[in-house]
Design a protein around this motif. Structure first.
Motif, PDB file in Angstrom:
ATOM      1  N   ALA A  74      14.662 -30.716   3.491  1.00 43.72           N
ATOM      2  CA  ALA A  74      14.707 -31.189   2.105  1.00 43.72           C
ATOM      3  C   ALA A  74      16.138 -31.431   1.662  1.00 43.72           C
ATOM      4  N   PRO A  75      16.410 -32.592   1.071  1.00 39.18           N
ATOM      5  CA  PRO A  75      17.753 -32.834   0.538  1.00 39.18           C
ATOM      6  C   PRO A  75      18.007 -31.948  -0.673  1.00 39.18           C
ATOM      7  N   PRO A  76      19.254 -31.546  -0.890  1.00 34.10           N
ATOM      8  CA  PRO A  76      19.551 -30.675  -2.031  1.00 34.10           C
ATOM      9  C   PRO A  76      19.040 -31.215  -3.359  1.00 34.10           C
ATOM     10  N   ALA A  77      19.018 -32.542  -3.522  1.00 35.15           N
ATOM     11  CA  ALA A  77      18.565 -33.130  -4.791  1.00 35.15           C
ATOM     12  C   ALA A  77      17.088 -32.866  -5.064  1.00 35.15           C
ATOM     13  N   ALA A  78      16.325 -32.492  -4.019  1.00 31.92           N
ATOM     14  CA  ALA A  78      14.892 -32.233  -4.190  1.00 31.92           C
ATOM     15  C   ALA A  78      14.610 -30.769  -4.510  1.00 31.92           C
ATOM     16  N   LEU A  79      15.655 -29.955  -4.568  1.00 34.08           N
ATOM     17  CA  LEU A  79      15.472 -28.508  -4.667  1.00 34.08           C
ATOM     18  C   LEU A  79      16.004 -27.947  -5.974  1.00 34.08           C
ATOM     19  N   SER A  80      15.407 -26.857  -6.393  1.00 34.25           N
ATOM     20  CA  SER A  80      15.950 -26.103  -7.522  1.00 34.25           C
ATOM     21  C   SER A  80      15.693 -24.630  -7.269  1.00 34.25           C
ATOM     22  N   GLU A  81      16.467 -23.800  -7.941  1.00 33.51           N
ATOM     23  CA  GLU A  81      16.228 -22.359  -7.882  1.00 33.51           C
ATOM     24  C   GLU A  81      16.679 -21.727  -9.188  1.00 33.51           C
ATOM     25  N   GLY A  82      16.038 -20.597  -9.510  1.00 38.32           N
ATOM     26  CA  GLY A  82      16.295 -19.940 -10.783  1.00 38.32           C
ATOM     27  C   GLY A  82      15.593 -20.648 -11.913  1.00 38.32           C
ATOM     28  N   GLU A  83      15.629 -20.089 -13.091  1.00 39.00           N
ATOM     29  CA  GLU A  83      15.018 -20.683 -14.281  1.00 39.00           C
ATOM     30  C   GLU A  83      13.570 -21.078 -14.026  1.00 39.00           C
ATOM     31  N   ALA A  97      22.554 -27.336   2.841  1.00 40.10           N
ATOM     32  CA  ALA A  97      23.168 -28.472   3.540  1.00 40.10           C
ATOM     33  C   ALA A  97      22.344 -29.738   3.373  1.00 40.10           C
ATOM     34  N   ASP A  98      23.000 -30.860   3.491  1.00 34.48           N
ATOM     35  CA  ASP A  98      22.329 -32.147   3.523  1.00 34.48           C
ATOM     36  C   ASP A  98      21.728 -32.322   4.917  1.00 34.48           C
ATOM     37  N   PRO A  99      20.396 -32.474   5.033  1.00 31.65           N
ATOM     38  CA  PRO A  99      19.806 -32.608   6.368  1.00 31.65           C
ATOM     39  C   PRO A  99      20.261 -33.863   7.102  1.00 31.65           C
ATOM     40  N   GLY A 100      20.861 -34.826   6.383  1.00 29.25           N
ATOM     41  CA  GLY A 100      21.390 -36.007   7.047  1.00 29.25           C
ATOM     42  C   GLY A 100      22.535 -35.682   7.992  1.00 29.25           C
ATOM     43  N   GLU A 101      23.102 -34.485   7.848  1.00 29.54           N
ATOM     44  CA  GLU A 101      24.208 -34.067   8.706  1.00 29.54           C
ATOM     45  C   GLU A 101      23.736 -33.242   9.904  1.00 29.54           C
ATOM     46  N   GLY A 102      22.420 -33.133  10.069  1.00 28.32           N
ATOM     47  CA  GLY A 102      21.849 -32.364  11.179  1.00 28.32           C
ATOM     48  C   GLY A 102      20.731 -31.484  10.676  1.00 28.32           C
ATOM     49  N   LEU A 103      19.683 -31.332  11.488  1.00 26.56           N
ATOM     50  CA  LEU A 103      18.492 -30.608  11.048  1.00 26.56           C
ATOM     51  C   LEU A 103      18.451 -29.157  11.486  1.00 26.56           C
ATOM     52  N   ASP A 104      19.393 -28.735  12.325  1.00 24.33           N
ATOM     53  CA  ASP A 104      19.276 -27.401  12.899  1.00 24.33           C
ATOM     54  C   ASP A 104      20.255 -26.386  12.323  1.00 24.33           C
TER      55      ASP A 104
END
Length: 198
Positions: A74-83, A97-104
């Motif tokens: 999941a790209p960071p823009a699709a995620l939230s935490e808290g609240e 991390a941005d998964p575009g830079e590697g998935l592992d």
């Protein structure tokens, strides 16, 4: 079968919690988890069962779940935490991390994907008390767009490699992703089918 490892698969030596749908069930408990957090969760389940923890087998099982789209990076823009974990309220986590830079990478976030039928392995209900993570949410629209883009990239790579087995898997995923989210994978599917029929 859910709750058991595939005896012939890459995660065969992993704890039973490493079955593909069990992995999705663990992630679903939280909304999303980083690879490191998911690995820790599976290790905790193995420990509770007094089973030996095989970090390599756990990593391999996660790789299989990602490859088969039971889990999707999941790209960071699709995620939230808290609240309250409201995915529409912003608050994207900074340490993902941005998964575009590697998935592992350990800090790549994983969410439940279109090919999953999440199931909870024994003892998983205790994991929210064990893992110290805030409430989390996922923006399904952003996640599904990222999954569709990755599906297209995977199809191009498999076509380039002439990998018919991989193309068969991806063809199935095109149907899964359309049932999972309001996206159209028809173009990807047509390219795959044309390659398989050639």
């Amino acid at each position: 079968m859910a709750g058991e490892s595939d005896p012939d698969g890459p995660g065969a030596d992993a704890p039973s919690a490493a079955a593909r749908d069990d992995l999705a069930g663990v992630v679903d408990l939280f909304g999303w988890l980083t690879r490191a957090e998911l690995s820790r969760a599976l290790s905790e389940l193995a420990f509770k069962r007094r089973a030996e923890v095989d970090d390599g087998a756990i990593a391999a099982a996660i790789d299989v779940a990602v490859a088969e789209y039971a889990l999707v990076p999941a790209p960071p823009a699709a995620l939230s935490e808290g609240e309250g974990g409201d995915a529409n309220a912003g608050g994207a986590p900074a340490a993902v991390a941005d998964p575009g830079e590697g998935l592992d990478g350990d800090d790549v976030a994983l969410a439940v994907g279109p090919a999953a039928f999440p199931s909870l392995p024994d003892g998983a209900a205790d994991l929210p008390h064990i893992l110290d993570v805030p409430e989390r949410g996922v923006d399904r629209e952003a996640l599904s767009a990222a999954a569709l883009a990755r599906l297209s990239e995977d199809a191009v790579a498999a076509i380039g490699e002439g990998d018919a087995d991989r193309l068969e898997v991806l063809a199935d995923v095109t149907y899964d992703v359309e049932a999972w989210a309001p996206v159209d994978a028809g173009d990807v599917r047509e390219r795959i089918v044309a390659e398989l029929d050639s």
